[in-house]
Design an enzyme around this catalytic site. Structure first.
Site, PDB file in Angstrom:
ATOM      1  N   ASN A 160       0.870  -1.179   0.000  1.00  0.00           N
ATOM      2  CA  ASN A 160       0.000   0.000   0.000  1.00  0.00           C
ATOM      3  C   ASN A 160       0.907   1.229   0.000  1.00  0.00           C
ATOM      4  OD1 ASN A 160      -1.781   2.054   0.528  1.00  0.00           O
ATOM      5  ND2 ASN A 160      -2.349   1.341   2.587  1.00  0.00           N
ATOM      6  N   TRP A 161       1.010   1.864  -1.162  1.00  0.00           N
ATOM      7  CA  TRP A 161       1.933   3.013  -1.272  1.00  0.00           C
ATOM      8  C   TRP A 161       1.350   4.262  -0.635  1.00  0.00           C
ATOM      9  CZ3 TRP A 161       4.505   3.012  -6.859  1.00  0.00           C
ATOM     10  CH2 TRP A 161       5.288   1.840  -6.988  1.00  0.00           C
ATOM     11  N   LYS A 162       0.066   4.228  -0.284  1.00  0.00           N
ATOM     12  CA  LYS A 162      -0.594   5.408   0.300  1.00  0.00           C
ATOM     13  C   LYS A 162      -0.379   6.618  -0.618  1.00  0.00           C
ATOM     14  CE  LYS A 162      -0.208   3.212   4.760  1.00  0.00           C
ATOM     15  NZ  LYS A 162      -0.111   3.319   6.199  1.00  0.00           N
ATOM     16  N   HIS A 210      -9.538   1.110   4.814  1.00  0.00           N
ATOM     17  CA  HIS A 210      -8.269   1.279   5.526  1.00  0.00           C
ATOM     18  C   HIS A 210      -8.501   2.215   6.713  1.00  0.00           C
ATOM     19  CE1 HIS A 210      -4.206   2.472   6.508  1.00  0.00           C
ATOM     20  NE2 HIS A 210      -3.801   1.389   5.880  1.00  0.00           N
ATOM     21  N   GLU A 223      -6.876   4.571   7.865  1.00  0.00           N
ATOM     22  CA  GLU A 223      -6.643   6.003   7.590  1.00  0.00           C
ATOM     23  C   GLU A 223      -7.869   6.623   6.927  1.00  0.00           C
ATOM     24  OE1 GLU A 223      -2.884   5.508   5.597  1.00  0.00           O
ATOM     25  OE2 GLU A 223      -1.971   4.993   7.513  1.00  0.00           O
ATOM     26  N   GLU A 274      -5.386  -5.070  10.619  1.00  0.00           N
ATOM     27  CA  GLU A 274      -4.360  -4.054  10.826  1.00  0.00           C
ATOM     28  C   GLU A 274      -4.639  -3.300  12.130  1.00  0.00           C
ATOM     29  OE1 GLU A 274      -2.383  -2.804   6.917  1.00  0.00           O
ATOM     30  OE2 GLU A 274      -4.208  -1.629   7.078  1.00  0.00           O
ATOM     31  N   GLY A 302       2.542   2.110  10.839  1.00  0.00           N
ATOM     32  CA  GLY A 302       3.526   3.183  10.706  1.00  0.00           C
ATOM     33  C   GLY A 302       4.264   3.512  11.992  1.00  0.00           C
ATOM     34  N   SER A 335       3.331  -2.296  10.300  1.00  0.00           N
ATOM     35  CA  SER A 335       4.772  -2.379  10.560  1.00  0.00           C
ATOM     36  C   SER A 335       5.395  -3.714  10.170  1.00  0.00           C
ATOM     37  CB  SER A 335       5.081  -2.031  12.026  1.00  0.00           C
ATOM     38  OG  SER A 335       4.773  -0.673  12.270  1.00  0.00           O
ATOM     39  N   GLY A 395       2.820  -1.214   4.286  1.00  0.00           N
ATOM     40  CA  GLY A 395       2.830   0.207   3.966  1.00  0.00           C
ATOM     41  C   GLY A 395       4.245   0.686   3.694  1.00  0.00           C
ATOM     42  N   GLY A 396       4.873   1.273   4.716  1.00  0.00           N
ATOM     43  CA  GLY A 396       6.184   1.909   4.565  1.00  0.00           C
ATOM     44  C   GLY A 396       7.211   1.054   3.836  1.00  0.00           C
TER      45      GLY A 396
END
Ligand code: PGA
Length: 252
Positions: free
Chosen positions: A8-10, A93, A95, A160, A166, A205, A226-227
């Protein structure tokens, strides 16, 4: 079933740099025994689709509107994502649940919209830290699943924990096992037999140093990353961990 490693590149990635990142993922993941998915910003779907054509790396969106078309300024429908080269879409998600106030009912409607357009949804659920400390994590996640997933849902679920996204913090393997078993039981109760085989991703994470341990947990069917998905070497190392888990499962 093969595990799914989804990135997930966000809201990260411009045209410059992103094609190189996707190409590096494509070229260094050849032959791995897992499914690979990149969910970039919508603006990158078309260029990446052209690049990833005939490769094993699939593309997905990060959200879609519930409706197929209409007067919804700024929104993108599932059919539009499909046109742009996506075959998957992340929905609900945390977010989006937090920043865009998306309720379970909204996520439910989006799942139907995604399905109508032929996209495979990845529906995200997870508790806050306060909910976990209060001992409510299982109930919160179960309620999200029951309200977000239509009875005939087919797709993937991602667990999640919000406090792990993150932050570099993750639940212990035994906490993940516990929650994924609870999600499995909830899926079977809510969906019937299909709940037995549905992939349940862990997200929050995931990185090269913990991927092997997390992916080896029972009822973990892959990872939503993600990251670490913004670094080709890290993302492919996570995919290699999934490959190693598959090899162990075949050998035993
Ligand atoms: P993270 O994000 O891997 O950076 O924690 C996961 C996610 O939000 O899907």
């Amino acid at each position: 079933m093969r595990q799914l490693i989804a990135g997930n590149w966000k809201m990260n990635g411009r045209i410059e740099g992103s094609t190189a990142l996707a190409a590096a993922i494509r070229d260094t993941s050849l032959g791995l025994d897992c499914d690979l998915l990149i969910c970039p910003p919508t603006t990158l779907l078309m260029p990446l689709a052209a690049m990833l054509k005939n490769s094993a790396v699939m593309l997905g969106g990060q959200d879609c509107h519930a409706m197929a078309r209409g007067a919804h300024t700024g929104e993108v429908s599932a059919a539009m994502l499909h046109d742009a080269g996506a075959s998957w879409v992340i929905l609900g998600h945390s977010e989006r649940r937090a920043d865009q106030y998306e309720s379970d009912a909204v996520v439910h409607a989006k799942v139907l919209g995604a399905k109508a357009a032929g996209l495979i949804p990845i529906v995200c659920v997870g508790e806050t830290e306060a909910q976990r400390l209060a001992g409510a994590a299982r109930d919160v996640v179960e309620a999200q699943l029951r309200a977000s997933l239509p009875r005939h849902f087919s797709g993937v679920v991602a667990y999640e924990p919000i406090w792990a996204i993150g932050t570099g913090r993750t639940p212990t393997a035994s906490d993940v096992a516990d929650m994924h078993a609870h999600i499995r039981a909830t899926l079977i109760s809510h969906l019937g037999d299909s709940g037995n085989v549905m992939r349940i991703l862990y997200g929050g994470s995931v990185k090269p140093s913990n991927a092997l341990e997390l992916l080896a947990v029972e009822n973990v069917g892959g990872a939503l990353v993600g990251g670490a998905s913004l670094d080709a070497a890290d993302f492919v190392t996570i995919a290699k961990a999934s490959h190693a888990v598959a090899a162990t499962a075949t050998a035993s």
